[in-house]
Write a protein that holds these residues in place. Sequence first.
Motif, PDB file in Angstrom:
ATOM      1  N   LEU A   1       0.772  -1.304   0.064  1.00  0.00           N
ATOM      2  CA  LEU A   1      -0.017  -0.036   0.045  1.00  0.00           C
ATOM      3  C   LEU A   1       0.904   1.189   0.073  1.00  0.00           C
ATOM      4  O   LEU A   1       0.492   2.371  -0.819  1.00  0.00           O
ATOM      5  N   LEU A   2       2.039   1.148   0.789  1.00  0.00           N
ATOM      6  CA  LEU A   2       2.825   2.465   0.875  1.00  0.00           C
ATOM      7  C   LEU A   2       3.545   2.520  -0.379  1.00  0.00           C
ATOM      8  O   LEU A   2       3.646   3.531  -0.981  1.00  0.00           O
ATOM      9  N   PHE A   3       4.302   1.511  -0.910  1.00  0.00           N
ATOM     10  CA  PHE A   3       5.221   1.461  -2.027  1.00  0.00           C
ATOM     11  C   PHE A   3       4.426   1.753  -3.319  1.00  0.00           C
ATOM     12  O   PHE A   3       4.775   2.489  -4.130  1.00  0.00           O
ATOM     13  N   ALA A   4       3.102   1.376  -3.298  1.00  0.00           N
ATOM     14  CA  ALA A   4       2.263   1.746  -4.529  1.00  0.00           C
ATOM     15  C   ALA A   4       2.042   3.109  -4.581  1.00  0.00           C
ATOM     16  O   ALA A   4       1.756   3.655  -5.823  1.00  0.00           O
ATOM     17  N   ALA A   5       1.609   3.607  -3.478  1.00  0.00           N
ATOM     18  CA  ALA A   5       1.210   4.859  -3.347  1.00  0.00           C
ATOM     19  C   ALA A   5       2.555   6.070  -3.707  1.00  0.00           C
ATOM     20  O   ALA A   5       2.283   6.856  -4.421  1.00  0.00           O
TER      21      ALA A   5
END
Length: 300
Positions: free
Chosen positions: A113-117
């Motif tokens: 979730l963090l890296f995709a954002a």
Amino acid sequence: MFSDWMWVIFTLIAAASQTARNSMQKELTTTLGTVGATHVRFLYGLPFALLFLFVISLVEGTPPSILDANYLLWTATGGMTQVLATGLMLAAMRMRSFVVTITYTKIEPVFVLLFAAIFLRDLPTHLAAAGVFVATAGVVIMSWPAKGAAFGAMTSTAMGLGSGALFALSAVFYRGGILDLPEGSFVLNASTTLSVALAVQSIAITIYLLVFDRKVLVALIASWRASAPAGFFGAFASQFWFLAFAVQSASLVRALALVEIVFAQVVSRRIFRQSTTAKEFAGMGLIIVGVLVILFGSTR
């Protein structure tokens, strides 16, 4: 519409196949060591991936897209982070049970979730994001070290969580590579990315073993009968992971992949004869609730 749920079917098939592959790799660590068992999924998976790509290209009547430097950077980076993630996972499996190690790696959706954002500007709905955190809370409960836990247990926890972070990075980079391809169906683009990634991984680890540990490479080749099934299931699982990444955000795909813990629980009890604690059952309950919220939230 069926197309809205394709990613769910792809992910469930991938998770089940990956569980089979992981159990085979766990067995191979005793004879090939961590690096050798890690290499099985890449070296023996590559021929199957190329076969998948050939058949799909033939059926569609379309050649794979021309690859540019930006695409190769996305995919090669994803490939190498996956190598490191797999190595850490297998090393942790030698210290803890199969299902607990798989659970450690499943902190991954929060990292995704963090890296995709950050890298893709790719965000799920608020409800789906809530499901990610509920499911991850289950992972934390299952993996939290007991009071006075031995250093070895804490080390395996760190390895498992580190593996999850690296798997998250590889998922985001793979989706970035697939989205970077300008032409072709999502099936062809996913198959192309799988073949390129496995080729990069196979070449890199083979060179490493040639330079630093030729005995493992010889043993790996000699054990082809035991390694080929793991290679097939690895390529088969990856094929469906990549299909899911092609049509849905990496964060939702990897969150739904938490069902792999349930599959791993079955394998752990039936094949490895490993028991599960009440705390681990409670964690799995939260994971199932989180997955249901993710599925509901992804359709809103």
